[in-house]
Design an enzyme around this catalytic site. Structure first.
Site, PDB file in Angstrom:
ATOM      1  N   GLN A 177      -6.776  -0.722   6.237  1.00  0.00           N
ATOM      2  CA  GLN A 177      -7.283  -1.320   7.483  1.00  0.00           C
ATOM      3  C   GLN A 177      -8.784  -1.624   7.400  1.00  0.00           C
ATOM      4  O   GLN A 177      -9.369  -2.103   8.378  1.00  0.00           O
ATOM      5  CB  GLN A 177      -7.005  -0.400   8.682  1.00  0.00           C
ATOM      6  CG  GLN A 177      -5.536  -0.177   8.977  1.00  0.00           C
ATOM      7  CD  GLN A 177      -4.815  -1.416   9.525  1.00  0.00           C
ATOM      8  OE1 GLN A 177      -5.434  -2.420   9.901  1.00  0.00           O
ATOM      9  NE2 GLN A 177      -3.505  -1.352   9.552  1.00  0.00           N
ATOM     10  N   ASN A 182      -5.360   3.643  11.374  1.00  0.00           N
ATOM     11  CA  ASN A 182      -4.713   2.434  11.874  1.00  0.00           C
ATOM     12  C   ASN A 182      -4.257   2.448  13.325  1.00  0.00           C
ATOM     13  O   ASN A 182      -3.889   1.421  13.862  1.00  0.00           O
ATOM     14  CB  ASN A 182      -3.511   2.093  10.984  1.00  0.00           C
ATOM     15  CG  ASN A 182      -2.577   3.260  10.808  1.00  0.00           C
ATOM     16  OD1 ASN A 182      -2.918   4.262  10.188  1.00  0.00           O
ATOM     17  ND2 ASN A 182      -1.397   3.161  11.387  1.00  0.00           N
ATOM     18  N   CYS A 207       4.600   4.977  15.096  1.00  0.00           N
ATOM     19  CA  CYS A 207       4.408   4.342  13.804  1.00  0.00           C
ATOM     20  C   CYS A 207       5.667   3.601  13.408  1.00  0.00           C
ATOM     21  O   CYS A 207       5.661   2.409  13.220  1.00  0.00           O
ATOM     22  CB  CYS A 207       4.054   5.374  12.754  1.00  0.00           C
ATOM     23  SG  CYS A 207       3.599   4.581  11.237  1.00  0.00           S
ATOM     24  N   HIS A 217      -0.612  -7.985   3.180  1.00  0.00           N
ATOM     25  CA  HIS A 217      -0.177  -8.608   4.446  1.00  0.00           C
ATOM     26  C   HIS A 217      -1.050  -8.255   5.644  1.00  0.00           C
ATOM     27  O   HIS A 217      -0.868  -8.795   6.733  1.00  0.00           O
ATOM     28  CB  HIS A 217       1.313  -8.324   4.715  1.00  0.00           C
ATOM     29  CG  HIS A 217       1.641  -6.930   5.138  1.00  0.00           C
ATOM     30  ND1 HIS A 217       1.928  -6.593   6.439  1.00  0.00           N
ATOM     31  CD2 HIS A 217       1.755  -5.786   4.428  1.00  0.00           C
ATOM     32  CE1 HIS A 217       2.215  -5.303   6.505  1.00  0.00           C
ATOM     33  NE2 HIS A 217       2.116  -4.791   5.294  1.00  0.00           N
ATOM     34  N   THR A 238       9.172  -7.157 -13.164  1.00  0.00           N
ATOM     35  CA  THR A 238       8.521  -8.476 -13.166  1.00  0.00           C
ATOM     36  C   THR A 238       7.671  -8.621 -11.909  1.00  0.00           C
ATOM     37  O   THR A 238       8.129  -8.361 -10.804  1.00  0.00           O
ATOM     38  CB  THR A 238       9.592  -9.590 -13.239  1.00  0.00           C
ATOM     39  OG1 THR A 238      10.379  -9.330 -14.396  1.00  0.00           O
ATOM     40  CG2 THR A 238       8.961 -10.968 -13.322  1.00  0.00           C
ATOM     41  N   SER A 266      -3.375  -3.502   0.762  1.00  0.00           N
ATOM     42  CA  SER A 266      -2.166  -4.231   1.146  1.00  0.00           C
ATOM     43  C   SER A 266      -2.523  -5.681   1.430  1.00  0.00           C
ATOM     44  O   SER A 266      -3.531  -5.953   2.102  1.00  0.00           O
ATOM     45  CB  SER A 266      -1.566  -3.580   2.389  1.00  0.00           C
ATOM     46  OG  SER A 266      -0.443  -4.303   2.807  1.00  0.00           O
ATOM     47  N   ALA A 315       0.819  -1.211   0.000  1.00  0.00           N
ATOM     48  CA  ALA A 315       0.000   0.000   0.000  1.00  0.00           C
ATOM     49  C   ALA A 315       0.854   1.262   0.000  1.00  0.00           C
ATOM     50  O   ALA A 315       0.431   2.300  -0.508  1.00  0.00           O
ATOM     51  CB  ALA A 315      -0.929  -0.002   1.201  1.00  0.00           C
ATOM     52  N   THR A 316       2.044   1.194   0.565  1.00  0.00           N
ATOM     53  CA  THR A 316       2.915   2.379   0.556  1.00  0.00           C
ATOM     54  C   THR A 316       3.213   2.782  -0.883  1.00  0.00           C
ATOM     55  O   THR A 316       3.083   3.954  -1.256  1.00  0.00           O
ATOM     56  CB  THR A 316       4.225   2.085   1.323  1.00  0.00           C
ATOM     57  OG1 THR A 316       3.876   1.769   2.675  1.00  0.00           O
ATOM     58  CG2 THR A 316       5.174   3.271   1.300  1.00  0.00           C
TER      59      THR A 316
END
Ligand code: PLP
Length: 382
Positions: A180, A150, A327, A202, A238, A200, A69-70
């Site tokens: 989130q 978050n 954070c 993960h 890739t 994201s 997401a970053t």
């Protein structure tokens, strides 16, 4: 082990690991290759893209895979600023509580000459849609808002803001960080009306280093990475096929149980809040009204004990939580202070975040351990 740091990351699901392993062992071709192995790898990506697109009511061609997401938010914000942020179009509106991936990207754009307006919550720690609308002027070209914040789990009125903006100002581009919220609360394009959405893998039992960006048809973005023209030349390089396939598997696994899991999470949150309310020297930093907060996150301060001290005390008992105000490794994000939480309390904040595997027994053990910690750690200090 009691793992209560699911807003930081989640344990990859067994079926995600299997899917990724299958890709690595059997479909290890380069998805750009024209031979059979390449086509097999491409098929895995195609399936994942369709699952993710379907989950929000989008078309597969509007989903782009990234490293997380970053990157999605960097691509969205920098990419839009470079195409649409022209001489007189300089204003970007955002909330004061965005994740660092949006916050620091907008700080960077501000240094480049853009005007960034950061909307604060009201005195009750809630965001008013009207404040975002009021901040719009004729120079505004972009609004970026997160759906679920978050650190404390507050829900922002993204839907209302975006709906009202779309009605009144057709040209303003709308970006949402849905990290989130995705697979926890309903995230549907029709209701959200965003032009760009960051995701994201993960945070939903996928693999780290994988994310996606939804890009509405017709929106133009300057790429961050140029090269072999993968992902329609917007994101060359890739693709991480095993973890993209795993991302699709995570969504497939979770998408039909969002409301059921939401209810379960609410029961767990209520249970934890109830236990905490019976303890002394605990201040709740999350919004306890379920209309305004995600049931997956509870943030509270243990008066007089610094977050890191409590975090490491709990860690010795194999209970994993997060320090609620930090954070990146101790650096304050300023989110809690935006809600008016004093520094002395923010320094003692703990964030507990659930997954579907979290049990009430684990939450009970957490509160017992905190109560012990309160005795031991305060005793040690005096
Ligand atoms: N946005 C929010 C709200 C988050 O909580 C996180 C992760 O902590 C991110 C963005 C960044 O996601 P990623 O780790 O995939 O870059």
């Amino acid at each position: 082990m009691i793992y209560l740091d699911n807003a930081a990351t989640t344990k990859p699901a067994e079926s995600v690991i299997q899917k990724a392993e299958e890709c690595m062992r059997e479909s290890f071709g380069n998805p750009s290759s024209l031979h059979k192995l390449g086509l097999e790898a491409e098929l895995h990506m195609k399936q994942a893209r369709k699952i993710i697109a379907d989950s929000i009511g989008a078309e597969p061609e509007n989903i782009l895979f990234t490293s997380g997401a970053t990157e999605s938010s960097n691509l969205a914000l920098r990419g839009i600023a470079s195409v649409y942020g022209k001489r007189n179009k300089k204003r970007i509106i955002t909330s004061a509580v965005e994740h660092a991936s949006v916050r620091n990207t907008l700080n960077y754009l501000e240094q480049q000459g853009f005007e960034v307006i950061r909307i604060m919550p009201d005195k009750n720690g809630r965001f008013q849609a009207e404040d975002f609308i009021q901040a719009v002027n004729e120079n505004t070209f972009l609004i970026s808002m997160m759906l679920v914040e978050n650190e404390t789990g507050r829900i922002l009125p993204v839907q209302e803001v975006f709906r009202r903006i779309k009605k009144k100002y057709k040209d303003i581009i709308l970006h949402c960080d849905a990290v989130q919220a995705y697979m926890k609360l309903p995230v549907k394009l029709r209701e959200l009306q965003a032009d760009l959405i960051s995701f994201s893998a993960h945070k939903i039992h996928g693999i780290k280093g994988t994310g996606a960006l939804y890009i509405r048809k017709g929106i133009r973005l300057t790429p961050l990475v140029t090269g072999g023209e993968q992902e329609k030349s917007i994101r060359s390089g890739t693709e991480a096929v095993p973890s993209i396939a795993g991302f699709g598997e995570a969504v497939r696994m979770l998408q039909d149980s969002i409301s059921e899991r939401l209810e379960e999470a609410q029961t767990k949150k209520d249970y934890l809040l109830n236990l905490l309310s019976e303890m002394s020297d605990i201040i709740i930093n999350s919004d306890t009204d379920k209309a305004y907060s995600s049931p997956y996150i509870v943030n509270f301060s243990v008066k007089g004990i610094r977050s890191e001290t409590m975090l490491h005390y709990l860690e010795q008992k194999e209970i994993y939580v997060s320090s609620g105000s930090a954070c990146s490794k101790g650096a304050k994000s300023g989110v809690l202070s935006a809600y008016g939480i004093p520094d002395a309390m923010a320094d003692c904040a703990i964030r507990v975040s659930f997954s579907e595997e979290t049990t009430t027994e684990e939450l009970y053990q957490l509160t017992q351990a905190i109560a012990e910690g309160q005795k031991t750690l305060i005793h040690k200090r005096s």
